[in-house]
Design an enzyme around this catalytic site. Sequence first.
Site, short mmCIF file in Angstrom:
data_model
loop_
_atom_site.label_atom_id
_atom_site.label_comp_id
_atom_site.label_asym_id
_atom_site.label_seq_id
_atom_site.Cartn_x
_atom_site.Cartn_y
_atom_site.Cartn_z
N GLY A 1 0.84 -1.18 0.00
CA GLY A 1 0.00 0.00 0.00
C GLY A 1 0.88 1.23 0.00
N GLY A 2 0.24 2.38 0.18
CA GLY A 2 0.98 3.62 0.17
C GLY A 2 2.06 3.67 1.23
N GLY B 1 3.63 0.91 2.81
CA GLY B 1 4.57 -0.17 2.95
C GLY B 1 4.02 -1.48 2.43
N ASP C 1 -6.96 7.09 9.81
CA ASP C 1 -6.98 6.69 8.41
C ASP C 1 -8.13 5.72 8.17
OD1 ASP C 1 -6.18 6.56 5.74
OD2 ASP C 1 -4.66 5.02 6.12
#
Lengths: 323, 197
Positions: free
Chosen positions: A84-85, A87, A192
């Site tokens: 993902g963004g 890791g 998030d």
Amino acid sequence: MSLNRLDELFHAARAMPASEWRDFLTRECRGDQHLSATLLAMLQTEGEAFSWFDEAEDSLRLFWEKALPETLGPYRVLRRLGSGGMGTVYLAEGFGRTLAVKCMRWEGAELLRRFLDERQSLSRLDHPGIARFLDGGRTPAGEPYLVMEYVEGEPLSAWQRSGRIVAERVKLFRAVAEAVEYAHGHQVVHGDLKPNNVLVTASGQPKLLDFGVAKLLDRQEAPGAEARSGPLTPAYAAPEQMAGEPISPLTDVYGLGALLFELLTERRPAGNEQLLPGEADAWLAGIVGRALRTDRAERYQSVSAMLQDLREWEAGRRTLPTA
Amino acid sequence: MRTAPENLTTLLAAFAQGDRSAAEEALPLVYEELRRIARRRRWQWGGQEAPHTTSLVHEVYLHLSAGHSEPWASRAHFFHFASVAMRNVLVDHAKHIQRVKRGGGLQRVELNEQARISEQRSVELLALDEALSTLGAQEPRLLQIVECRFFGGLTVEETAEALAISPASVKRGWDTARAWLFHHLRGGHSDESQSVG
């Protein structure tokens, strides 16, 4: 048995035309039918054998990737779950259980310091709606990694597409909100919240992933372009987050509003978009609207307050006509 | 790994004398080094690329021999030695995948494409490893050639150097071994008790 002899005969026969193999082998193998049959098969399938090995060598190289880097501290990496963004997540095992290990892409002293600060509070979270944070460490390259409970389930984004009735969606959402409420009670903000961070297990239990991770990565020393390339997903991030301000429980209120919006409409909220007429009844639309206010002061001031309104709806006291 | 080379020197010398048990004994040292290097690379590459086995052997050798003014071990022997280590690492990994599968650790996880391929490869690798052991029991030289060429990823010349035989013999043996192994894996009979020589 001598494979030296096998080697010799194989190469002697190879130099001959195929039509002579049989006679040659019958003569040389002196009645050993097993040997002559083996050699004949080897000669006939030689080309096939070589291409099989070419492929095998290629797959062996790919296999290496998984075979070698198999440990992270006490954890054995089984395979890669996804990237993902922020890791890469690996499926791992350790201490007799299967775990998810998230290796973060960013490194640096600041992140590590936060990580150590945060670790304690994360490990105190123990709730059925939250994927447990178990451990953390650093890779040999110095990147921090987090070890979490491995959750088998489908992402909320997929769950909501499979024809759920509104009451079912609201019930699931309430379970998510209760988990967030619990975490806030322990001074941990998610930061998030988005459909991909909620997994729904086979028994229908939602589990929140990545609690507290956003705060770890909330690097105030690096605003601007770099911060925007971070884990934030614009449709779900609160306006103050987009502006680079620190996250707070109200950030999660906004995130929950976005989740509920999507659960009810199956589309992502754009800005502080309101529900369209017909998408939900006025009470639910009101809850979404109040959670998604740009101005923090106008939002629900706590997840508990939001939950209260939600329970009213569930109890049937607030079933208003469609807005 | 600071103290490893001393140990390894002795063990490699024994290995060079044909003592395969020395290799077994020293494997953990090389094994750890292989893991360490591959792990570091994997982080560097984000797991996107698989290391080429040849360069892995080279890197392990260079690392282990660094800082030793005198050659602490023959490079050639080390190459074969590391190839054997690689075979063990891969077979271990394949067995592990099978164990996990049998143990039901992943039973309820819907295996994705990648996992299915891994699983398929592990089955193939274990079959090949077994066939290779059968071959090795009968012809150790062919076994060594396969270890170097296939598992170690060594070139014909490197294999020749590592095994102290001619490149022509390596080429020949590699052909024979591949043809034999392929035949064996395809269900060809290999009754060891049967004399065929």
